[in-house]
Design a protein around this motif. Structure first.
Motif, PDB file in Angstrom:
ATOM      1  N   GLY A 392       0.858  -1.178   0.000  1.00 47.00           N
ATOM      2  CA  GLY A 392       0.000   0.000   0.000  1.00 47.00           C
ATOM      3  C   GLY A 392       0.893   1.226   0.000  1.00 47.00           C
ATOM      4  N   ASN A 393       0.309   2.386  -0.204  1.00 48.58           N
ATOM      5  CA  ASN A 393       1.111   3.605  -0.293  1.00 48.58           C
ATOM      6  C   ASN A 393       1.910   3.890   0.972  1.00 48.58           C
ATOM      7  N   PHE A 394       1.384   3.464   2.129  1.00 44.40           N
ATOM      8  CA  PHE A 394       2.083   3.690   3.406  1.00 44.40           C
ATOM      9  C   PHE A 394       3.516   3.160   3.360  1.00 44.40           C
ATOM     10  N   SER A 395       3.760   2.128   2.539  1.00 47.25           N
ATOM     11  CA  SER A 395       5.107   1.531   2.499  1.00 47.25           C
ATOM     12  C   SER A 395       6.102   2.471   1.808  1.00 47.25           C
ATOM     13  N   ASN A 415       5.461  -9.007  -5.038  1.00 45.62           N
ATOM     14  CA  ASN A 415       4.232  -9.059  -5.844  1.00 45.62           C
ATOM     15  C   ASN A 415       3.193  -8.088  -5.287  1.00 45.62           C
ATOM     16  N   GLY A 416       3.587  -7.240  -4.338  1.00 45.73           N
ATOM     17  CA  GLY A 416       2.665  -6.227  -3.813  1.00 45.73           C
ATOM     18  C   GLY A 416       1.445  -6.837  -3.161  1.00 45.73           C
ATOM     19  N   SER A 417       1.646  -7.962  -2.496  1.00 48.74           N
ATOM     20  CA  SER A 417       0.512  -8.660  -1.901  1.00 48.74           C
ATOM     21  C   SER A 417       0.209  -8.080  -0.524  1.00 48.74           C
ATOM     22  N   MET A 418      -1.035  -7.616  -0.343  1.00 50.46           N
ATOM     23  CA  MET A 418      -1.410  -7.047   0.956  1.00 50.46           C
ATOM     24  C   MET A 418      -1.440  -8.126   2.032  1.00 50.46           C
ATOM     25  N   GLY A 419      -1.206  -7.705   3.270  1.00 48.31           N
ATOM     26  CA  GLY A 419      -1.318  -8.634   4.396  1.00 48.31           C
ATOM     27  C   GLY A 419      -0.031  -9.353   4.735  1.00 48.31           C
ATOM     28  N   CYS A 441       2.413  -1.763   8.468  1.00 52.61           N
ATOM     29  CA  CYS A 441       1.198  -2.193   7.782  1.00 52.61           C
ATOM     30  C   CYS A 441       0.300  -0.995   7.488  1.00 52.61           C
ATOM     31  N   GLY A 442      -0.587  -1.136   6.520  1.00 55.38           N
ATOM     32  CA  GLY A 442      -1.645  -0.150   6.298  1.00 55.38           C
ATOM     33  C   GLY A 442      -2.902  -0.608   7.010  1.00 55.38           C
ATOM     34  N   ASP A 443      -3.910   0.259   7.054  1.00 54.79           N
ATOM     35  CA  ASP A 443      -5.148  -0.163   7.725  1.00 54.79           C
ATOM     36  C   ASP A 443      -5.849  -1.251   6.921  1.00 54.79           C
ATOM     37  N   GLY A 444      -5.869  -1.092   5.589  1.00 53.38           N
ATOM     38  CA  GLY A 444      -6.443  -2.154   4.770  1.00 53.38           C
ATOM     39  C   GLY A 444      -5.557  -3.389   4.831  1.00 53.38           C
ATOM     40  N   ASP A 445      -4.301  -3.172   4.638  1.00 51.37           N
ATOM     41  CA  ASP A 445      -3.285  -4.224   4.615  1.00 51.37           C
ATOM     42  C   ASP A 445      -3.305  -5.081   5.889  1.00 51.37           C
ATOM     43  N   PHE A 446      -3.326  -4.434   7.054  1.00 42.49           N
ATOM     44  CA  PHE A 446      -3.218  -5.157   8.317  1.00 42.49           C
ATOM     45  C   PHE A 446      -4.375  -6.148   8.495  1.00 42.49           C
ATOM     46  N   ASN A 469      -2.992   4.274   9.565  1.00 42.81           N
ATOM     47  CA  ASN A 469      -4.428   4.324   9.317  1.00 42.81           C
ATOM     48  C   ASN A 469      -4.833   5.646   8.654  1.00 42.81           C
ATOM     49  N   ASN A 470      -5.240   5.539   7.392  1.00 38.65           N
ATOM     50  CA  ASN A 470      -5.785   6.720   6.707  1.00 38.65           C
ATOM     51  C   ASN A 470      -7.254   6.519   6.350  1.00 38.65           C
ATOM     52  N   GLY A 471      -7.848   5.444   6.901  1.00 36.87           N
ATOM     53  CA  GLY A 471      -9.287   5.212   6.721  1.00 36.87           C
ATOM     54  C   GLY A 471      -9.693   4.846   5.300  1.00 36.87           C
ATOM     55  N   MET A 472      -8.764   4.303   4.574  1.00 41.34           N
ATOM     56  CA  MET A 472      -9.125   3.919   3.188  1.00 41.34           C
ATOM     57  C   MET A 472      -8.069   3.013   2.555  1.00 41.34           C
ATOM     58  N   TYR A 473      -8.506   2.396   1.465  1.00 36.13           N
ATOM     59  CA  TYR A 473      -7.560   1.728   0.583  1.00 36.13           C
ATOM     60  C   TYR A 473      -6.925   2.839  -0.238  1.00 36.13           C
ATOM     61  N   GLY A 474      -5.954   3.514   0.389  1.00 38.54           N
ATOM     62  CA  GLY A 474      -5.452   4.779  -0.144  1.00 38.54           C
ATOM     63  C   GLY A 474      -4.841   4.659  -1.535  1.00 38.54           C
ATOM     64  N   THR A 475      -4.105   3.606  -1.786  1.00 45.09           N
ATOM     65  CA  THR A 475      -3.468   3.443  -3.091  1.00 45.09           C
ATOM     66  C   THR A 475      -4.515   3.472  -4.203  1.00 45.09           C
ATOM     67  N   ILE A 476      -5.594   2.772  -3.957  1.00 42.32           N
ATOM     68  CA  ILE A 476      -6.620   2.680  -5.002  1.00 42.32           C
ATOM     69  C   ILE A 476      -7.360   4.019  -5.108  1.00 42.32           C
ATOM     70  N   ARG A 477      -7.563   4.674  -3.937  1.00 42.53           N
ATOM     71  CA  ARG A 477      -8.186   6.004  -3.980  1.00 42.53           C
ATOM     72  C   ARG A 477      -7.331   6.957  -4.814  1.00 42.53           C
TER      73      ARG A 477
HETATM   74  C1  LIG Z   1      -4.164  -9.137  -1.681  1.00 38.51           C
HETATM   75  C2  LIG Z   1      -4.323  -7.835  -2.395  1.00 38.51           C
HETATM   76  N1  LIG Z   1      -5.563  -7.365  -2.649  1.00 38.51           N
HETATM   77  C3  LIG Z   1      -5.720  -6.184  -3.280  1.00 38.51           C
HETATM   78  C4  LIG Z   1      -4.649  -5.462  -3.693  1.00 38.51           C
HETATM   79  C5  LIG Z   1      -4.830  -4.127  -4.416  1.00 38.51           C
HETATM   80  N2  LIG Z   1      -4.364  -3.043  -3.560  1.00 38.51           N
HETATM   81  C6  LIG Z   1      -3.114  -2.548  -3.644  1.00 38.51           C
HETATM   82  S1  LIG Z   1      -2.786  -1.382  -2.520  1.00 38.51           S
HETATM   83  C7  LIG Z   1      -4.354  -1.454  -1.899  1.00 38.51           C
HETATM   84  C8  LIG Z   1      -4.790  -0.558  -0.782  1.00 38.51           C
HETATM   85  C9  LIG Z   1      -3.929  -0.685   0.440  1.00 38.51           C
HETATM   86  O1  LIG Z   1      -4.602  -0.048   1.491  1.00 38.51           O
HETATM   87  P1  LIG Z   1      -3.900   0.250   2.859  1.00 38.51           P
HETATM   88  O2  LIG Z   1      -3.273  -0.962   3.394  1.00 38.51           O
HETATM   89  O3  LIG Z   1      -4.885   0.919   3.739  1.00 38.51           O
HETATM   90  O4  LIG Z   1      -2.718   1.224   2.453  1.00 38.51           O
HETATM   91  P2  LIG Z   1      -2.778   2.705   1.874  1.00 38.51           P
HETATM   92  O5  LIG Z   1      -2.668   2.579   0.390  1.00 38.51           O
HETATM   93  O6  LIG Z   1      -4.051   3.319   2.329  1.00 38.51           O
HETATM   94  O7  LIG Z   1      -1.570   3.364   2.448  1.00 38.51           O
HETATM   95  C10 LIG Z   1      -5.113  -2.414  -2.575  1.00 38.51           C
HETATM   96  C11 LIG Z   1      -6.518  -2.727  -2.282  1.00 38.51           C
HETATM   97  C12 LIG Z   1      -3.362  -6.019  -3.441  1.00 38.51           C
HETATM   98  N3  LIG Z   1      -2.233  -5.418  -3.823  1.00 38.51           N
HETATM   99  N4  LIG Z   1      -3.243  -7.182  -2.762  1.00 38.51           N
END
Ligand SMILES: Cc1ncc(C[n+]2csc(CCOP(=O)(O)OP(=O)(O)O)c2C)c(N)n1
Ligand SMILES: [Mg+2]
Length: 561
Positions: A392-395, A415-419, A441-446, A469-477
């Motif tokens: 995510g962008n937080f990284s 591979n940019g895999s969240m989690g 971690c990001g909020d979505g990621d964690f 925590n920015n309250g969103m899937y920020g990268t996609i936003r």
């Molecule tokens: C398993 C997985 N699902 C979906 C995505 C697509 N994706 C890339 S970044 C992102 C948002 C990440 O959100 P967050 O962790 O909150 O970080 P932020 O971008 O807000 O800093 C998503 C949904 C991905 N890379 N991996």
């Protein structure tokens, strides 16, 4: 050993003994009724091989991947049939793209029911075919030692990667008197003397050389040896996406990471290089800025491409000098290559100065200056700390502002895999309990794998997870506002109280809303001796290290989107 001396063992026991024989110390997984004999076999060897029970196979698979990355030995993953296999697939894909040695064992329908679409039945050869080096099914108990030996060799040879072995239930319950195989040996090619002569000539003739380091299959000794040689030669060096820890970032030769959000000046340097020495990196989409830093198929730069997997050489880029070699073997051979760096030392100094300027914290909107927190962490963590990052962008703040200090001070998924962050940190803490381990971690990621905080608590793995925590899937936003400004769709998140979440598992929780709170919160978390979560409230407008969401939106509206 003579056949008559051998004891009868069921398949699960033969398998567990085989793993111990190959030096395995830890395995990760989620149990299933499909592999009860394996659990029974693991019981007997529990003093040598610890089975870490996880909460979801995706988290377990990331842990096994992190173990493989940290130790260089295959990570081991046990999952049940269909649902376990599908949950775990994310880690197999990750290990494939990251070139991590991994061996996955999956329960399988007994041979008596196969091909009926029996309960949870999947043909793993087809399912995993594209994301693993080898998929096989062990149909005869006597052949377990042979298959496991083959799996360990394949996972670690050439370009390392994942191997999948399916275990039909009837085979596991069957008994055999069979000998164990000896411990596997790693197979790695080495460069020829002619390769090294050609390399010396190409590099010595260069005016704007650049070294790019990346990929899997490295060791601490190889990384240290390479740094010493690069410094002695006065060359500038960068690292491929999420491989910053392969080259000590404090080195006077280090010029930065060639990945997402690359320093534009560094991108220019890579483009302008006349000779590019690439060691271990595949030159994938993220490292080449979408295949734009080097032209496909024939780069403008004279490319010396060193890779342990022969199939990677010439796959996308035609190298002037392809060298099929393991990283350690290549670095050993480099020691005999002496270069006069007088012609490029000044460029190396300039590249280093640009890297240092790029790493100066830039202000962002809001009370929490995330860059300052990262800089503090950079100075406060012990030299051998391990930092894992999710996606995510937080990284981006870690990429830009943190200085990785040596081999495996970072665990990340290319591979940019969240989690990935939290489970990787848990595995790292179990592998090296004496080292400080921080997951970013990001909020979505964690919350993709947040349940593995329970695994951390169960095994006493005192990791410190930062949840940005920015309250969103920020990268996609960010992408959304650029393409479809002001039309927010599918990117908002309503989050739990992360500190309370930590406490619910018996961990330590902190909330940080402004910069000055970070250092004391981190020290309290570290001092607690418990797994901890520190929530960092980031202003949602602070979308990357160098721009804001409102700027991106305004720009998109102005351009008529
Ligand atoms: C398993 C997985 N699902 C979906 C995505 C697509 N994706 C890339 S970044 C992102 C948002 C990440 O959100 P967050 O962790 O909150 O970080 P932020 O971008 O807000 O800093 C998503 C949904 C991905 N890379 N991996
Ligand atoms: Mg977010």
């Amino acid at each position: 050993m003579q056949q008559q001396d051998l004891k009868l063992r069921h398949g699960g026991k033969v398998l567990a003994d085989a793993l111990v024989g190959h030096g395995a110390k830890m395995a990760f997984g989620v149990p299933g009724e499909s592999f009860l004999p394996v659990l029974d076999g693991l019981y007997d060897v529990r003093d040598q091989l610890k089975f870490v029970v996880c909460r979801q196979e995706g988290g377990a698979a990331y842990m096994a991947d992190a173990w493989g990355k940290l130790t260089g030995e295959p990570g081991l993953l046990f999952v049940t049939r269909g649902p376990g296999a599908t949950n775990g697939a994310v880690g197999v894909h990750t290990a494939f793209q990251d070139s991590t040695p991994l061996v996955v064992f999956i329960g399988q329908v007994g041979n008596d029911f196969v091909e009926r679409e029996a309960f949870q039945e999947i043909d793993y050869r087809r399912m995993y075919g594209q994301m693993s080096k080898w998929v096989a099914q062990i149909d005869r108990v006597e052949r377990i030692p042979e298959y496991v030996s083959h799996a360990f060799h394949t996972a670690t040879a050439g370009r390392p990667g994942p191997v999948v072995l399916a275990l039909p239930e009837d085979m596991l319950f069957a008994e055999a008197a069979v000998a164990d195989a000896p411990r596997y040996k790693r197979v790695r090619p080495a460069p020829s003397a002619r390769d090294m002569e050609a390399l010396q000539a190409l590099l010595q003739g260069a005016k704007r050389p650049f070294v790019l380091v990346g990929g899997g299959g490295w060791s601490r000794a190889a990384c240290d040896g390479l740094r010493a040689w690069v410094e002695a030669s006065g060359l500038p060096a960068g690292t491929s996406f999420r491989c910053q820890d392969l080259f000590d970032n404090r080195s006077s030769s280090y010029a930065g990471d060639v990945g997402i959000g690359i320093n534009p000046k560094l991108a220019q340097r890579v483009k302008e290089a006349d000779v590019l020495l690439v060691i271990g990196a595949r030159l994938g989409e993220m490292t080449t800025s979408g295949y734009s830093l080097l032209e496909v198929p024939l780069p403008q730069q004279k490319l010396i491409h060193v890779h342990a997997g022969a199939e990677e050489l010439g796959r996308v880029y035609q190298a002037e000098l392809p060298i099929n070699s393991g990283n350690a073997q290549f670095v050993e051979a480099l020691a005999a290559v002496a270069l006069d760096g007088a012609g490029w030392r000044e460029r190396t100094r300039a590249a280093r100065a640009e890297y240092e300027a790029w790493g100066k914290p830039q202000p962002i909107p809001g009370r929490l200056q995330y860059a300052e927190a990262v800089k503090w962490l950079d100075g406060a963590l012990p030299e051998d700390a391990i930092v894992s990052v999710g996606a995510g962008n937080f990284s981006g703040w870690m990429h830009r502002y943190f200085r990785y200090k040596g081999f495996r001070s970072q665990l990340g998924a290319t591979n940019g895999s969240m989690g990935y962050g939290l489970p990787a940190a848990v595995a790292a803490k179990l592998a090296a309990p004496e080292r400080t381990v921080v997951a970013v971690c990001g909020d979505g990621d964690f919350l993709m794998t947040g349940q593995e905080f329970a695994t951390a608590a169960q095994y006493g793995a005192a990791v410190i997870a930062l949840v940005v925590n920015n309250g969103m899937y920020g990268t996609i936003r960010m992408h959304q506002e650029r393409e479809y400004p002001e039309r927010i769709s599918g990117t908002e998140l309503r989050n739990p109280d992360f500190a309370a979440y930590a406490r619910a598992f018996g961990g330590h929780g902190e909330l940080v809303e402004e910069t000055a709170q970070f250092a004391p919160a981190f020290e309290r978390a570290r001092g607690s001796g418990k797994p901890a979560i520190i929530e960092l409230r980031l202003d949602p407008d602070a979308i990357t290290t160098s721009t804001t969401l409102s700027k991106i939106r305004a720009q998109a509206l102005k351009s008529g989107r």
